[in-house]
Design a protein around this motif. Structure first.
Motif, short mmCIF file in Angstrom:
data_model
loop_
_atom_site.label_atom_id
_atom_site.label_comp_id
_atom_site.label_asym_id
_atom_site.label_seq_id
_atom_site.Cartn_x
_atom_site.Cartn_y
_atom_site.Cartn_z
N LYS A 154 -51.23 20.17 -24.81
CA LYS A 154 -51.09 21.28 -23.87
C LYS A 154 -50.00 20.99 -22.84
O LYS A 154 -49.79 19.84 -22.45
CB LYS A 154 -52.41 21.52 -23.13
CG LYS A 154 -53.55 22.01 -24.00
CD LYS A 154 -54.80 22.26 -23.17
CE LYS A 154 -55.95 22.77 -24.02
NZ LYS A 154 -57.17 23.03 -23.22
N ASP B 20 -49.91 16.86 -21.00
CA ASP B 20 -50.95 16.01 -20.42
C ASP B 20 -50.45 14.57 -20.42
O ASP B 20 -49.92 14.08 -21.42
CB ASP B 20 -52.24 16.08 -21.26
CG ASP B 20 -53.01 17.36 -21.00
OD1 ASP B 20 -52.96 17.87 -19.87
OD2 ASP B 20 -53.66 17.86 -21.94
N THR C 83 -49.28 21.28 -19.18
CA THR C 83 -50.10 21.44 -17.98
C THR C 83 -49.30 21.38 -16.69
O THR C 83 -49.85 21.56 -15.60
CB THR C 83 -51.19 20.34 -17.93
OG1 THR C 83 -50.57 19.05 -17.97
CG2 THR C 83 -52.15 20.47 -19.11
N GLY C 84 -48.00 21.12 -16.80
CA GLY C 84 -47.17 21.06 -15.61
C GLY C 84 -45.76 21.51 -15.93
O GLY C 84 -45.42 21.81 -17.08
N LYS D 25 -47.98 20.96 -10.77
CA LYS D 25 -49.13 20.66 -11.62
C LYS D 25 -50.36 21.37 -11.08
O LYS D 25 -50.44 21.66 -9.90
CB LYS D 25 -49.40 19.14 -11.65
CG LYS D 25 -48.26 18.35 -12.30
CD LYS D 25 -48.59 16.87 -12.30
CE LYS D 25 -47.46 16.06 -12.93
NZ LYS D 25 -47.74 14.60 -12.91
#
Length: 239
Positions: A214, A169, A216-217, A239
């Motif tokens: 986390k 993130d 996330t991409g 993403k």
């Protein structure tokens, strides 16, 4: 000392500096390998090393698909042989969207449609069998699932894709763990024999996030998107 001797001395020192860098990073194809628990030998050979490392930075970009953030020789968005346009430096995609990339692995070169299909949160206990507890303490594994489709005209049998890392993130890079051996939670193998035009293989990369964070991409930073001679080059992101 003659000019020739001085040049040899300089080149030798440079060689030692490069060797030192490789020892410190311990990276192969951008991801450091750690040994897995004893398993059946893989059909593709690999050279494991201990621990994990974060690959070189490759800055995420919010550029819309098709936009160039510096470009690179021979692939500035021109139509690709397999259809679509070759992805440009720094281009950003949505998860599930394919990026057409020029691909080189050792002596083999061609073209792939690379797609990050999903990012799945794992459990720290997943890594227990790898005997790397001291190196992954306080880290949660995330599994980056992706596919590679041969959209070129060359046979890419046994080539290794790799060069996939996670993005946390906010865009920071995650740690990356490449497993040497079989790991059912996130299988990652070389392309199979007979990987010709139209063939597709699913694969996976392990990204590590500090507890509470986390992934996330994801980012692909293989050549030519990691060209160190052109600092403006940036990886492709999903993403």
């Amino acid at each position: 000392m003659s000019s020739i001797s001085m040049r040899k001395t300089t080149l030798a020192a440079a060689g030692l500096a490069v060797a030192g860098t490789l020892v410190l990073t311990g990276c192969k194809d951008g991801n450091e390998e750690v040994p897995a628990a004893p398993a059946a030998p893989s059909s593709a050979a690999s050279a494991p090393a201990d621990g994990y490392a974060t690959p070189p930075a490759g800055g995420a970009s919010s550029a819309a698909p098709g936009a160039s953030a510096g470009g690179y020789d021979g692939a500035s968005g021109a139509p690709a042989a397999g259809g679509g346009a070759v992805a440009t430096s720094g281009q950003s995609f949505k998860i599930g969207q394919a990026a057409t990339i020029p691909f080189t692995s050792g002596s083999k070169s061609g073209q792939l449609a690379l797609t990050v299909t999903s990012i799945e949160a794992g459990n720290p206990a997943d890594l227990a069998s790898l005997n790397v507890a001291d190196k992954v303490k306080g880290q949660t594994p995330f599994y980056i699932h992706y596919t590679a489709k041969n959209t070129g005209t060359t046979d890419l049998s046994f080539a290794s894709v790799g060069h996939i890392k996670g993005l946390l993130d906010g865009g920071a890079e995650s740690g990356v763990l490449l497993i040497a051996g079989k790991f059912d939670k996130c299988p990652n193998e070389s392309l199979p024999s007979g990987f010709t035009t139209g063939k597709t293989q699913a694969s996976c990369a392990v990204a590590l996030a500090p507890t509470g964070a986390k992934v996330t991409g994801a980012e692909y930073w293989g050549d030519p998107y990691n060209n160190l001679n052109k600092p403006a080059q940036k990886g492709l992101t999903w993403k």
